[in-house]
Scaffold this motif. Structure first.
Motif: not given
Length: 312
Positions: A258-279
């Motif tokens: 269980k993460p001590k502090e659950k990070k927002p999903l965008v932290d995982w999505i933003k580094p990935q080029g396959r999601f760049k169009h979502l921003f």
């Protein structure tokens, strides 16, 4: 609890010299799995895919153990048949040695094409472990979408453009599907949390009957991430709860990290080029829907754990 010193001394069953891409997490995942098995006699089956193609280029092989290449759809069927033959030989007294059986496949060969044979093997109760290395698409044949591909990801068969903005559907909950078979052991793991992964593999191999482990395996080529950041992306998947770590042991659900502090999903999505169009302004609703679904799934998982704790 596994110790790195002990794992480092075990036999290398997936050797160096294979041709997987730089940064491919599949080899890291499978090496951890095989180290967890220790000195156990193993028979492996592997469906067609990145792992098989890059490690068995004729006349070479990177496998230092019994290895069977299967068609895309039948890794589970093959290894369950081998396990059944082994049990027959043991009953007849023709074989004395003990063996463990592991089937493997990527998400294309497991979530999709191989789902029928996997479900059949689990339902029949074969004494085997199936490992899915989930990189979120059909990476070996050109990054086509699979049912494991996250919503919003751009692939060659669900490209981001004027008409659609990547894959339009949420990914399948394969681990939940396997838990619904009510088999002895089901788990979800990540190579960034190696001790958790190794412990789960050892548990799975120790149970009598079928076991299944789903393991995230970042793909730099398909995810459009740096080749040296696969473990980092795996860790972010866990800390955002996109890929929660849990196990279902004898139908009891338990979250193993269980993460001590659950990070927002965008932290995982933003580094990935396959999601760049979502921003962009017109696609923020997709990001919102992904976060909402993830939050709901996490709360449901915690509720399952709480309910399981009440059952004696």
């Amino acid at each position: 609890m596994a110790k790195l010193k002990d794992l480092a001394q075990t036999k290398e069953r997936l050797t160096s010299g294979h041709r997987l891409c730089a940064g491919c997490a599949a080899s890291i995942v499978i090496r951890q799995v095989l180290h967890a098995a220790g000195d156990t006699n193993l028979v492996l089956s592997c469906s067609t895919g990145c792992l098989e193609v890059a490690t068995t280029i004729y006349p070479y092989t990177a496998w230092n153990c019994s290895f069977i290449h299967n068609a895309f759809e039948n890794s589970a069927a093959t290894i369950s048949g081998v396990e059944a033959a082994y049990q027959s030989l043991k009953r007849q007294g023709k074989l004395k040695d003990d063996f463990k059986f592991i089937g493997m496949g990527g998400d294309g060969g497991t979530y999709d094409i191989g789902f029928q044979s996997l479900s059949g093997a689990m339902e029949r109760g074969h004494d085997m472990l199936y490992i899915c290395y989930d990189n979120g698409a059909y990476m070996n044949t050109g990054i086509q979408r699979s049912s494991a591909t996250p919503k919003g990801a751009s692939t060659t068969t669900a490209p981001a453009g004027k008409v659609i903005q990547g894959k339009e559907q949420f990914s399948k909950d394969l681990t939940g599907c396997m838990a619904a078979h009510k088999i002895p052991y089901v788990a979800q793991a990540a190579p960034s949390h190696w001790n958790d992964l190794v412990t789960k593999v050892q548990k799975a191999l120790a149970v009598k009957g079928p076991a299944f482990i789903n393991i995230i395996a970042p793909c730099p080529r398909g995810w459009r991430t740096p080749s040296d950041d696969s473990i980092g992306m795996s860790r972010l998947a866990v800390e955002t709860c996109f890929w929660p770590l849990y196990e279902v042991e004898n139908r009891r659900w338990k979250v193993t990290h269980k993460p001590k502090e659950k990070k927002p999903l965008v932290d995982w999505i933003k580094p990935q080029g396959r999601f760049k169009h979502l921003f962009t302004d017109k696609n923020t609703h997709i990001l919102d829907s992904l976060q909402q679904r993830l939050d709901e799934d996490w709360e449901i998982l915690l509720a399952k754990e709480e309910m399981s704790a009440k059952i004696r």
